[in-house]
Motif scaffolding. Structure first.
Motif, mmCIF file in Angstrom:
data_model
loop_
_atom_site.group_PDB
_atom_site.id
_atom_site.type_symbol
_atom_site.label_atom_id
_atom_site.label_comp_id
_atom_site.label_asym_id
_atom_site.label_seq_id
_atom_site.Cartn_x
_atom_site.Cartn_y
_atom_site.Cartn_z
ATOM 1 N N VAL A 16 0.853 -1.184 0.000
ATOM 2 C CA VAL A 16 0.000 0.000 0.000
ATOM 3 C C VAL A 16 0.887 1.232 0.000
ATOM 4 N N CYS A 17 0.378 2.273 -0.585
ATOM 5 C CA CYS A 17 1.116 3.534 -0.636
ATOM 6 C C CYS A 17 0.244 4.617 -0.022
ATOM 7 N N LEU A 18 0.744 5.182 1.044
ATOM 8 C CA LEU A 18 0.072 6.323 1.654
ATOM 9 C C LEU A 18 0.950 7.536 1.433
ATOM 10 N N SER A 76 -10.181 8.082 -2.296
ATOM 11 C CA SER A 76 -8.896 7.614 -1.765
ATOM 12 C C SER A 76 -7.770 8.564 -2.126
ATOM 13 N N MET A 81 -4.290 7.852 -0.333
ATOM 14 C CA MET A 81 -4.201 6.405 -0.525
ATOM 15 C C MET A 81 -3.943 6.134 -2.007
ATOM 16 N N THR A 82 -2.708 6.334 -2.420
ATOM 17 C CA THR A 82 -2.382 6.307 -3.844
ATOM 18 C C THR A 82 -2.517 4.924 -4.471
ATOM 19 N N LEU A 84 -4.553 2.498 -3.533
ATOM 20 C CA LEU A 84 -5.979 2.211 -3.624
ATOM 21 C C LEU A 84 -6.601 2.961 -4.802
ATOM 22 N N VAL A 113 -5.967 -4.606 -1.556
ATOM 23 C CA VAL A 113 -5.309 -3.313 -1.341
ATOM 24 C C VAL A 113 -6.172 -2.434 -0.444
ATOM 25 N N ARG A 116 -5.786 -3.529 3.209
ATOM 26 C CA ARG A 116 -4.470 -3.126 3.719
ATOM 27 C C ARG A 116 -4.372 -1.608 3.878
ATOM 28 N N SER A 117 -4.978 -0.856 2.949
ATOM 29 C CA SER A 117 -4.926 0.606 3.007
ATOM 30 C C SER A 117 -5.694 1.136 4.209
ATOM 31 N N ALA A 120 -3.644 0.500 7.199
ATOM 32 C CA ALA A 120 -2.478 1.399 7.233
ATOM 33 C C ALA A 120 -2.876 2.811 7.648
ATOM 34 N N ILE A 121 -4.030 3.274 7.214
ATOM 35 C CA ILE A 121 -4.441 4.633 7.570
ATOM 36 C C ILE A 121 -4.719 4.718 9.061
#
Length: 129
Positions: A16-18, A76, A81-82, A84, A113, A116-117, A120-121
């Protein structure tokens, strides 16, 4: 008769990318308390829309699935939440292409994703908000 000696189970994990700058920008713009409120509502809305995507897929409503996936992109992206946003966009593209197999596979990835996102947030919440 063939005998299977070894069964391999594939584990599917997703990165995931935050975007921390996006989250920090929300805090600067709205203040910590208001940013937390917005983030909580956003996480709830994302969870509902992910569930809706899965339901729409099972019902065979490709048009509804596309619309729901596109809404996930916008929401997102607003909170950083890139990954996502990217995968939700991929789902919409596969629907547009009429590729049912790719849509099913990409939707499965979106759900992984998404889960997981959202986790993660919440983990980020403890660190920065």
């Amino acid at each position: 008769m063939n005998v299977v000696n070894k069964i391999v189970t594939l584990e599917q994990t997703e990165s995931v990318c935050l975007d921390p700058d996006r989250l920090n920008g929300l805090c600067r713009q709205l203040g910590d308390r208001n940013a937390l409120n917005v983030l909580c509502r956003t996480v709830e809305e994302l969870a509902v829309r992910l569930s809706n995507c899965e339901r729409l897929w099972r019902q065979g409503d490709r048009s509804g699935l596309r619309k729901c996936a596109k809404s996930l992109v916008a929401i997102s992206d607003q909170v950083g939440m890139t990954a996502l946003a990217r995968v939700a966009g991929n789902v919409a593209q596969t629907v547009d292409a009429g590729d049912t197999v790719a849509t099913g596979a990409t939707l499965s990835r979106l759900l992984r994703v998404g889960e997981r996102s959202l986790t993660a947030i919440w983990d980020q919440q403890d660190l920065s908000i």
